[in-house]
Design a protein around this motif. Structure first.
Motif, PDB file in Angstrom:
ATOM      1  N   GLU A  94      -5.406  18.053 -20.772  1.00 42.48           N
ATOM      2  CA  GLU A  94      -5.464  19.373 -21.391  1.00 42.48           C
ATOM      3  C   GLU A  94      -4.602  20.304 -20.548  1.00 42.48           C
ATOM      4  O   GLU A  94      -4.765  20.388 -19.333  1.00 42.48           O
ATOM      5  CB  GLU A  94      -6.911  19.865 -21.406  1.00 42.48           C
ATOM      6  N   LEU A  95      -3.636  20.951 -21.189  1.00 43.39           N
ATOM      7  CA  LEU A  95      -2.778  21.921 -20.513  1.00 43.39           C
ATOM      8  C   LEU A  95      -3.311  23.307 -20.821  1.00 43.39           C
ATOM      9  O   LEU A  95      -3.540  23.648 -21.980  1.00 43.39           O
ATOM     10  CB  LEU A  95      -1.340  21.801 -21.006  1.00 43.39           C
ATOM     11  N   ARG A  96      -3.517  24.108 -19.794  1.00 45.89           N
ATOM     12  CA  ARG A  96      -3.968  25.492 -19.967  1.00 45.89           C
ATOM     13  C   ARG A  96      -2.878  26.406 -19.413  1.00 45.89           C
ATOM     14  O   ARG A  96      -2.524  26.332 -18.247  1.00 45.89           O
ATOM     15  CB  ARG A  96      -5.284  25.728 -19.225  1.00 45.89           C
ATOM     16  N   PHE A  97      -2.368  27.281 -20.270  1.00 47.91           N
ATOM     17  CA  PHE A  97      -1.254  28.144 -19.909  1.00 47.91           C
ATOM     18  C   PHE A  97      -1.740  29.535 -19.540  1.00 47.91           C
ATOM     19  O   PHE A  97      -2.661  30.056 -20.148  1.00 47.91           O
ATOM     20  CB  PHE A  97      -0.271  28.243 -21.084  1.00 47.91           C
TER      21      PHE A  97
ATOM     22  N   SER B  43       6.411  28.259 -25.400  1.00 45.13           N
ATOM     23  CA  SER B  43       7.170  27.918 -26.597  1.00 45.13           C
ATOM     24  C   SER B  43       6.968  26.443 -26.928  1.00 45.13           C
ATOM     25  O   SER B  43       6.526  25.649 -26.084  1.00 45.13           O
ATOM     26  CB  SER B  43       8.660  28.193 -26.372  1.00 45.13           C
ATOM     27  N   LEU B  44       7.321  26.074 -28.156  1.00 44.78           N
ATOM     28  CA  LEU B  44       7.228  24.676 -28.557  1.00 44.78           C
ATOM     29  C   LEU B  44       8.131  23.812 -27.683  1.00 44.78           C
ATOM     30  O   LEU B  44       7.770  22.702 -27.317  1.00 44.78           O
ATOM     31  CB  LEU B  44       7.594  24.523 -30.038  1.00 44.78           C
ATOM     32  N   ARG B  45       9.280  24.329 -27.316  1.00 43.81           N
ATOM     33  CA  ARG B  45      10.214  23.602 -26.444  1.00 43.81           C
ATOM     34  C   ARG B  45       9.574  23.325 -25.078  1.00 43.81           C
ATOM     35  O   ARG B  45       9.674  22.226 -24.547  1.00 43.81           O
ATOM     36  CB  ARG B  45      11.500  24.407 -26.289  1.00 43.81           C
ATOM     37  N   GLN B  46       8.908  24.324 -24.493  1.00 43.96           N
ATOM     38  CA  GLN B  46       8.239  24.127 -23.207  1.00 43.96           C
ATOM     39  C   GLN B  46       7.141  23.080 -23.335  1.00 43.96           C
ATOM     40  O   GLN B  46       6.973  22.229 -22.456  1.00 43.96           O
ATOM     41  CB  GLN B  46       7.636  25.435 -22.709  1.00 43.96           C
ATOM     42  N   LEU B  47       6.397  23.142 -24.419  1.00 49.94           N
ATOM     43  CA  LEU B  47       5.310  22.190 -24.636  1.00 49.94           C
ATOM     44  C   LEU B  47       5.843  20.773 -24.792  1.00 49.94           C
ATOM     45  O   LEU B  47       5.332  19.843 -24.176  1.00 49.94           O
ATOM     46  CB  LEU B  47       4.499  22.589 -25.869  1.00 49.94           C
ATOM     47  N   THR B  48       6.889  20.596 -25.600  1.00 54.48           N
ATOM     48  CA  THR B  48       7.432  19.244 -25.782  1.00 54.48           C
ATOM     49  C   THR B  48       8.033  18.709 -24.482  1.00 54.48           C
ATOM     50  O   THR B  48       7.938  17.516 -24.209  1.00 54.48           O
ATOM     51  CB  THR B  48       8.471  19.200 -26.919  1.00 54.48           C
TER      52      THR B  48
ATOM     53  N   LEU C  69       0.393  10.456 -29.071  1.00 51.33           N
ATOM     54  CA  LEU C  69       0.292  10.383 -30.524  1.00 51.33           C
ATOM     55  C   LEU C  69      -0.067  11.713 -31.167  1.00 51.33           C
ATOM     56  O   LEU C  69       0.219  11.939 -32.329  1.00 51.33           O
ATOM     57  CB  LEU C  69      -0.750   9.333 -30.923  1.00 51.33           C
ATOM     58  N   LYS C  70      -0.695  12.615 -30.406  1.00 54.91           N
ATOM     59  CA  LYS C  70      -1.126  13.880 -30.998  1.00 54.91           C
ATOM     60  C   LYS C  70      -1.145  14.966 -29.937  1.00 54.91           C
ATOM     61  O   LYS C  70      -1.571  14.732 -28.811  1.00 54.91           O
ATOM     62  CB  LYS C  70      -2.519  13.713 -31.599  1.00 54.91           C
ATOM     63  N   VAL C  71      -0.687  16.139 -30.319  1.00 54.08           N
ATOM     64  CA  VAL C  71      -0.770  17.332 -29.483  1.00 54.08           C
ATOM     65  C   VAL C  71      -1.501  18.383 -30.308  1.00 54.08           C
ATOM     66  O   VAL C  71      -1.146  18.639 -31.453  1.00 54.08           O
ATOM     67  CB  VAL C  71       0.629  17.846 -29.080  1.00 54.08           C
ATOM     68  N   THR C  72      -2.535  18.956 -29.735  1.00 52.91           N
ATOM     69  CA  THR C  72      -3.326  19.967 -30.424  1.00 52.91           C
ATOM     70  C   THR C  72      -3.259  21.264 -29.629  1.00 52.91           C
ATOM     71  O   THR C  72      -3.328  21.242 -28.404  1.00 52.91           O
ATOM     72  CB  THR C  72      -4.805  19.523 -30.538  1.00 52.91           C
TER      73      THR C  72
ATOM     74  N   ILE D 111       0.214  18.436 -33.859  1.00 51.11           N
ATOM     75  CA  ILE D 111       1.493  17.763 -34.041  1.00 51.11           C
ATOM     76  C   ILE D 111       1.233  16.276 -33.830  1.00 51.11           C
ATOM     77  O   ILE D 111       0.738  15.865 -32.772  1.00 51.11           O
ATOM     78  CB  ILE D 111       2.544  18.268 -33.030  1.00 51.11           C
ATOM     79  N   TYR D 112       1.552  15.475 -34.842  1.00 50.96           N
ATOM     80  CA  TYR D 112       1.363  14.025 -34.753  1.00 50.96           C
ATOM     81  C   TYR D 112       2.716  13.348 -34.615  1.00 50.96           C
ATOM     82  O   TYR D 112       3.707  13.807 -35.159  1.00 50.96           O
ATOM     83  CB  TYR D 112       0.666  13.501 -36.017  1.00 50.96           C
ATOM     84  N   GLN D 113       2.710  12.253 -33.886  1.00 48.67           N
ATOM     85  CA  GLN D 113       3.947  11.511 -33.689  1.00 48.67           C
ATOM     86  C   GLN D 113       3.660  10.037 -33.911  1.00 48.67           C
ATOM     87  O   GLN D 113       2.741   9.482 -33.332  1.00 48.67           O
ATOM     88  CB  GLN D 113       4.452  11.755 -32.264  1.00 48.67           C
ATOM     89  N   GLY D 114       4.444   9.419 -34.749  1.00 50.76           N
ATOM     90  CA  GLY D 114       4.295   7.987 -34.979  1.00 50.76           C
ATOM     91  C   GLY D 114       5.097   7.186 -33.968  1.00 50.76           C
ATOM     92  O   GLY D 114       6.033   7.699 -33.355  1.00 50.76           O
ATOM     93  N   TRP D 115       4.756   5.953 -33.803  1.00 53.66           N
ATOM     94  CA  TRP D 115       5.462   5.088 -32.862  1.00 53.66           C
ATOM     95  C   TRP D 115       5.401   3.671 -33.385  1.00 53.66           C
ATOM     96  O   TRP D 115       4.323   3.118 -33.579  1.00 53.66           O
ATOM     97  CB  TRP D 115       4.831   5.200 -31.488  1.00 53.66           C
ATOM     98  N   SER D 116       6.566   3.073 -33.593  1.00 61.78           N
ATOM     99  CA  SER D 116       6.605   1.741 -34.180  1.00 61.78           C
ATOM    100  C   SER D 116       6.062   0.675 -33.236  1.00 61.78           C
ATOM    101  O   SER D 116       5.632  -0.376 -33.681  1.00 61.78           O
ATOM    102  CB  SER D 116       8.039   1.389 -34.587  1.00 61.78           C
TER     103      SER D 116
END
Length: 168
Positions: free
Chosen positions: A28-31, A36-41, A62-65, A84-89
């Motif tokens: 869990e990240l607490r700011f 920004s979304l860029r900083q988070l990614t 797989l997921k960022v909330t 934000i969900y991310q798939g991975w093959s």
């Protein structure tokens, strides 16, 4: 700035073979201020690559909330949740069981040093971003042809040498 909290919980389930339990962990990240979304990614990528090195195999986020700007959902007292969900093959091929002796390190090994270690890792990643990109593309893309994997790794070694031993 931000702080990192490691949360652990015990989950379980049942199937035809009986009950099973597993331990799940989440960061869990607490700011201190809006990020920004860029900083988070970038932070998620930092964690993903750091944990991949620790585990010895790809770790997928797989997921960022999060909560958008601390705003409440209109008409309620609840914060507006963004996911934000991310798939991975490679997810189905990922090892589900990894013992601590198979890892380079784990969160318990680092203890209170986890935060400073992630700070050092972030600095290293900033300096060696191109090297790490070439390396991790081979870790997360098992479908690459062998000659492409070789070229990515050779390029990573060349870039690392150029960054750390200029003129030699």
């Amino acid at each position: 700035g931000y702080s990192l909290v490691l949360r652990t919980w015990l989950g379980g389930g049942a199937n035809n073979e009986g009950l099973h339990f597993n331990c799940q962990q989440a960061f869990e990240l607490r700011f201190d201020a809006p990020a920004s979304l860029r900083q988070l990614t970038d932070m998620v990528l930092d964690l993903q690559w750091f944990l991949t090195l620790a585990r010895g195999e790809p770790v997928q986020v797989l997921k960022v909330t999060g909560v958008r700007n601390g705003l409440n959902t209109p008409g309620t007292d609840f914060p507006e949740i963004i996911e934000i969900y991310q798939g991975w093959s490679g997810q189905e091929r990922a090892s589900r069981t990894r013992h601590r002796w198979e890892m380079l390190f784990n969160a318990d090994d680092l203890g209170e040093q986890l935060g400073p270690m992630l700070d050092r890792w972030h600095t290293y990643r900033d300096r060696h971003a191109t090297v790490l990109s070439c390396y991790f593309v081979t870790r997360f893309n098992e479908h690459l042809y062998t000659n492409h994997e070789f070229l990515f790794l050779a390029h990573a070694i060349d870039l690392y040498h150029h960054l750390n031993f200029p003129g030699n």
